[in-house]
Design a protein around this motif. Sequence first.
Motif, short mmCIF file in Angstrom:
data_model
loop_
_atom_site.label_atom_id
_atom_site.label_comp_id
_atom_site.label_asym_id
_atom_site.label_seq_id
_atom_site.Cartn_x
_atom_site.Cartn_y
_atom_site.Cartn_z
N UNK A 8 25.98 -32.11 -52.98
CA UNK A 8 25.82 -32.66 -54.32
C UNK A 8 24.71 -31.95 -55.08
N UNK A 9 23.58 -31.72 -54.42
CA UNK A 9 22.47 -31.04 -55.06
C UNK A 9 22.85 -29.60 -55.39
N UNK A 15 26.41 -26.08 -61.34
CA UNK A 15 26.79 -26.52 -62.68
C UNK A 15 25.79 -25.99 -63.71
N UNK A 16 24.52 -26.03 -63.38
CA UNK A 16 23.50 -25.53 -64.29
C UNK A 16 23.66 -24.02 -64.51
N UNK A 17 23.90 -23.28 -63.44
CA UNK A 17 24.08 -21.82 -63.56
C UNK A 17 25.34 -21.51 -64.37
N UNK A 36 15.68 -27.22 -57.24
CA UNK A 36 16.98 -27.80 -56.87
C UNK A 36 17.62 -27.00 -55.74
N UNK A 37 17.56 -25.69 -55.82
CA UNK A 37 18.13 -24.86 -54.75
C UNK A 37 17.33 -25.04 -53.46
N UNK A 43 17.92 -29.95 -47.38
CA UNK A 43 18.87 -30.96 -46.94
C UNK A 43 19.91 -30.39 -46.00
N UNK A 44 20.34 -29.16 -46.26
CA UNK A 44 21.32 -28.53 -45.38
C UNK A 44 20.72 -28.27 -44.00
#
Length: 62
Positions: A8-9, A15-17, A36-37, A43-44
């Motif tokens: 999701x993140x 989406x931003x890119x 965000x990245x 998280x991954x």
Amino acid sequence: MFLISSFIVFAVFFLNVALGAFANSAFLGDVGEMLVLFLASVLFVVAILKKEADRSKNDDSN
């Protein structure tokens, strides 16, 4: 849980890119994109480490 959160993140990052490239209306700046990245990567890694811990726990019990 962590893997889904990571996807999701990353989707927010993508989406931003995509919005920045095609519509010239990105909603995050450079630092925001980096954070965000970074969060998606963390998280991954947490998801993979949890899966490895569960796998080793199952291998030890057999």
